[in-house]
Design a protein around this motif. Structure first.
Motif, PDB file in Angstrom:
ATOM      1  N   VAL A 113       9.246   8.022 -11.120  1.00 13.73           N
ATOM      2  CA  VAL A 113       8.363   7.704  -9.994  1.00 13.73           C
ATOM      3  C   VAL A 113       6.989   8.324 -10.216  1.00 13.73           C
ATOM      4  O   VAL A 113       5.947   7.675 -10.001  1.00 13.73           O
ATOM      5  CB  VAL A 113       8.970   8.196  -8.669  1.00 13.73           C
ATOM      6  CG1 VAL A 113       7.971   8.031  -7.520  1.00 13.73           C
ATOM      7  CG2 VAL A 113      10.249   7.430  -8.355  1.00 13.73           C
ATOM      8  N   ASN A 114       6.973   9.577 -10.666  1.00 15.32           N
ATOM      9  CA  ASN A 114       5.691  10.238 -10.941  1.00 15.32           C
ATOM     10  C   ASN A 114       4.911   9.508 -12.024  1.00 15.32           C
ATOM     11  O   ASN A 114       3.687   9.343 -11.932  1.00 15.32           O
ATOM     12  CB  ASN A 114       5.921  11.689 -11.359  1.00 15.32           C
ATOM     13  CG  ASN A 114       6.411  12.545 -10.209  1.00 15.32           C
ATOM     14  OD1 ASN A 114       6.165  12.234  -9.052  1.00 15.32           O
ATOM     15  ND2 ASN A 114       7.114  13.618 -10.520  1.00 15.32           N
ATOM     16  N   SER A 117       3.371   6.307 -10.586  1.00 17.36           N
ATOM     17  CA  SER A 117       2.215   6.564  -9.718  1.00 17.36           C
ATOM     18  C   SER A 117       1.017   7.061 -10.522  1.00 17.36           C
ATOM     19  O   SER A 117      -0.135   6.723 -10.222  1.00 17.36           O
ATOM     20  CB  SER A 117       2.581   7.580  -8.635  1.00 17.36           C
ATOM     21  OG  SER A 117       2.963   8.815  -9.206  1.00 17.36           O
ATOM     22  N   GLU A 118       1.262   7.848 -11.582  1.00 20.40           N
ATOM     23  CA  GLU A 118       0.166   8.363 -12.400  1.00 20.40           C
ATOM     24  C   GLU A 118      -0.526   7.239 -13.173  1.00 20.40           C
ATOM     25  O   GLU A 118      -1.758   7.235 -13.310  1.00 20.40           O
ATOM     26  CB  GLU A 118       0.671   9.429 -13.380  1.00 20.40           C
ATOM     27  CG  GLU A 118       1.118  10.737 -12.739  1.00 20.40           C
ATOM     28  CD  GLU A 118      -0.037  11.615 -12.291  1.00 20.40           C
ATOM     29  OE1 GLU A 118      -1.188  11.161 -12.318  1.00 20.40           O
ATOM     30  OE2 GLU A 118       0.235  12.757 -11.891  1.00 20.40           O
ATOM     31  N   ALA A 121      -2.649   5.339 -10.832  1.00 25.73           N
ATOM     32  CA  ALA A 121      -3.834   6.151 -10.549  1.00 25.73           C
ATOM     33  C   ALA A 121      -4.820   6.096 -11.714  1.00 25.73           C
ATOM     34  O   ALA A 121      -6.038   5.969 -11.510  1.00 25.73           O
ATOM     35  CB  ALA A 121      -3.422   7.596 -10.274  1.00 25.73           C
ATOM     36  N   ALA A 361       5.582   1.521 -11.337  1.00 24.54           N
ATOM     37  CA  ALA A 361       4.177   1.119 -11.303  1.00 24.54           C
ATOM     38  C   ALA A 361       3.994  -0.126 -10.448  1.00 24.54           C
ATOM     39  O   ALA A 361       3.035  -0.220  -9.661  1.00 24.54           O
ATOM     40  CB  ALA A 361       3.660   0.874 -12.719  1.00 24.54           C
ATOM     41  N   SER A 364       4.395   0.890  -6.748  1.00 25.54           N
ATOM     42  CA  SER A 364       3.273   1.672  -6.246  1.00 25.54           C
ATOM     43  C   SER A 364       1.999   0.840  -6.131  1.00 25.54           C
ATOM     44  O   SER A 364       1.140   1.123  -5.296  1.00 25.54           O
ATOM     45  CB  SER A 364       3.015   2.894  -7.143  1.00 25.54           C
ATOM     46  OG  SER A 364       2.657   2.483  -8.449  1.00 25.54           O
ATOM     47  N   PRO A 368       2.680  -0.271  -1.750  1.00 24.49           N
ATOM     48  CA  PRO A 368       2.406   1.158  -1.529  1.00 24.49           C
ATOM     49  C   PRO A 368       2.782   1.659  -0.142  1.00 24.49           C
ATOM     50  O   PRO A 368       3.040   2.840   0.039  1.00 24.49           O
ATOM     51  CB  PRO A 368       0.894   1.259  -1.766  1.00 24.49           C
ATOM     52  CG  PRO A 368       0.371  -0.107  -1.462  1.00 24.49           C
ATOM     53  CD  PRO A 368       1.453  -1.056  -1.897  1.00 24.49           C
ATOM     54  N   PHE A 372       7.184   2.211  -1.775  1.00 24.55           N
ATOM     55  CA  PHE A 372       6.821   3.397  -2.551  1.00 24.55           C
ATOM     56  C   PHE A 372       7.115   4.709  -1.837  1.00 24.55           C
ATOM     57  O   PHE A 372       7.521   5.677  -2.497  1.00 24.55           O
ATOM     58  CB  PHE A 372       5.351   3.341  -2.967  1.00 24.55           C
ATOM     59  CG  PHE A 372       4.982   4.411  -3.961  1.00 24.55           C
ATOM     60  CD1 PHE A 372       5.519   4.387  -5.247  1.00 24.55           C
ATOM     61  CD2 PHE A 372       4.141   5.443  -3.622  1.00 24.55           C
ATOM     62  CE1 PHE A 372       5.206   5.377  -6.167  1.00 24.55           C
ATOM     63  CE2 PHE A 372       3.824   6.430  -4.538  1.00 24.55           C
ATOM     64  CZ  PHE A 372       4.358   6.399  -5.811  1.00 24.55           C
ATOM     65  N   LEU A 376       8.947   7.889  -3.536  1.00 23.10           N
ATOM     66  CA  LEU A 376       8.323   9.212  -3.520  1.00 23.10           C
ATOM     67  C   LEU A 376       9.237  10.231  -2.853  1.00 23.10           C
ATOM     68  O   LEU A 376       9.332  11.378  -3.287  1.00 23.10           O
ATOM     69  CB  LEU A 376       6.977   9.145  -2.785  1.00 23.10           C
ATOM     70  CG  LEU A 376       6.140  10.423  -2.794  1.00 23.10           C
ATOM     71  CD1 LEU A 376       5.796  10.829  -4.210  1.00 23.10           C
ATOM     72  CD2 LEU A 376       4.871  10.241  -1.971  1.00 23.10           C
TER      73      LEU A 376
END
Length: 476
Positions: A113-114, A117-118, A121, A361, A364, A368, A372, A376
């Protein structure tokens, strides 16, 4: 060079699991720091400040002590068992298959998940310069690049991550030094601020001590990633030396970066004007660099934050691939994922992380506000549960080795088992507080059902295993 152990010929630079010991001491140390410093310090620190005011400094110090205890607990175990899968493999060894299964899979989910999202971003940061580019294009491009880096020999991954993490570290150090000069001496065209802002707007504790505790739920997540250093043990050239050094050094650096960075922010900016959002142009880093006369400060910080996102993504891909590889070796994921490339890289396991990356991805980017937050919530719950299981593993590690008359680890957590229990209670209290915060309210709602699903999956796996003929079980 080859050696023979238990009748198996093995390269001298390979571990028992087949992974290559190609990570140098400096790479292990910087991977540890890079994995724990994401975009939160540059953009998200305003949230914690808006909750607690200048007293957020207390929260960062307290959370640092818990992270330091975790680092020592991990180092104590990893120097004895530098295995693929890091803390997950140790949980399997000392707490049993169920703990090892749940911990590794929920940590895998949290990191995927991280990663998702990264990378989204990173795509948004890229569009700072090229706003007309569709978001999916940089997201796909960065995903491919990071997957290629992780699929290469581990020494190339280590070198890439070393320099990416170095950009973050240098930026933070420059920010702290510039801030110190601004506070004490002033900058060209700007008088010294002093530290009056620490008490000028409602006092040091403007929202009371309860607000500091609520801020801890935000601040503790700044130190998540501390545990990733243990996964490098199986590929470090000298894990007995490198892992304890990296673990201790990482937490001390993080504490200095976060505490001193926050001290600079709340000293030069009124705490009630610090941004709680994620707009690049409102970042305290940008504002200070603009005051210092750094040309195109927003563009410079955009580059730094982009590399921060890619660095965190890169490290998390490395960790998830090793977790999958470890699960496959223990029979808790398809055996196919335990395959290695000729360079000793678990590329098949990396494929599973790539699928998870794509799903996270997509969610997210396109959902969102609905799906998401659930992902999270699983990530936040899983990260704190991972810390709890690490501390529980260390208690079992000490007890079982003492009962068996085995020598103690050359690295020991000071004050354990009391410090271990105190750290566990702290993490549990933070986890129990998350439902009372707007940002992390989904942690329990999403995390508990996911853990229940993992427990069911483990039960089904064990049941299927018990029904197989003994001869087949022996073969695997």
């Amino acid at each position: 060079m080859m050696r023979e152990e238990n009748g198996v010929r093995q390269r001298a630079d390979e571990t028992e699991s087949g992974l290559r010991r190609d990570l140098s001491s400096r790479q292990v140390g910087m991977i540890a720091v890079g994995g724990a410093i994401g975009t939160g310090l540059f953009l998200g620190s305003g949230l914690a400040i808006s909750i607690a005011g200048p007293a957020v400094l207390i929260a960062y110090v307290v959370a640092a002590l818990a992270a330091l205890a975790l680092a020592y607990a991990l180092a104590e175990m990893m120097v004895v068992h530098p295995e693929a899968g890091g803390f997950g493999a140790i949980a399997h060894r000392y707490l049993g298959g169920m703990a090892g299964f749940v911990q590794r899979w929920i940590y895998w989910a949290a990191q995927v998940v991280n990663i998702g999202s990264e990378v989204v971003a990173a795509g948004i940061y890229f569009r700072f310069w090229y706003p007309g580019v569709p978001l999916w294009l940089p997201v796909v491009a960065f995903s491919v690049i990071m997957l290629v880096v992780n699929a290469a020999a581990v020494r190339y991954f280590g070198e890439f991550e070393y320099w990416f993490a170095m950009i973050k570290v240098v930026t933070i150090v420059v920010f702290i030094l510039l801030g110190a000069v601004y506070i004490v001496f002033g900058l060209p065209g700007a008088d010294a601020t002093g530290v009056g802002a620490l008490t000028a707007h409602g006092g040091f504790l403007p929202n009371g001590i309860g607000a500091v505790w609520l801020a801890l739920t935000v601040v503790t997540f700044s130190y998540l990633g501390t545990e990733a250093v243990s996964v490098t043990a199986s590929e470090s050239r000298n894990p007995t030396r490198d892992v304890p050094r990296a673990a201790r050094g990482m937490v001390l650096r993080l504490a200095l970066f976060y505490v001193l960075g926050m001290l600079v922010i709340v000293s030069i900016l009124p705490w009630n004007s610090s941004s709680g959002g994620d707009e690049l142009t409102r970042s305290p880093f940008v504002r200070l660099f603009e005051i210092a006369g750094v040309p195109a400060a927003a563009g410079v910080m955009n580059f730094v934050i982009l590399t921060a996102a890619l660095s965190a993504m890169n490290t998390n891909l490395y960790v998830t691939a090793r977790m999958t590889y470890s699960l496959a070796r223990d029979g808790y994921a398809p055996r196919w994922f335990a395959g290695l490339s000729g360079q000793g890289t678990p590329r098949r396991a990396l494929l599973l992380s790539a699928v998870g990356l794509a799903l996270a991805a997509a969610v997210s980017a396109f959902a969102p506000s609905s799906a998401f937050p659930v992902l999270l919530g699983i990530a936040l719950f899983g990260a704190l549960l991972t810390w709890l299981i690490i501390f529980a593993s260390q208690l079992a590690f000490r007890h079982k080795r003492a009962a068996a008359g085995l020598p103690s680890s050359p690295v020991r957590l000071p004050g354990a088992p009391y410090t271990t229990v105190l750290a566990m209670l702290f993490v549990l209290a933070v986890l129990l507080t998350t439902p009372f915060t707007a940002q992390f309210g989904m942690a329990w709602k999403a995390g508990l059902p996911f853990v229940a699903l993992l427990l069911l999956a483990y039960w089904l796996l064990r049941r299927r295993e018990s029904r197989r003929p003994i001869e087949q079980r022996a073969e695997t």
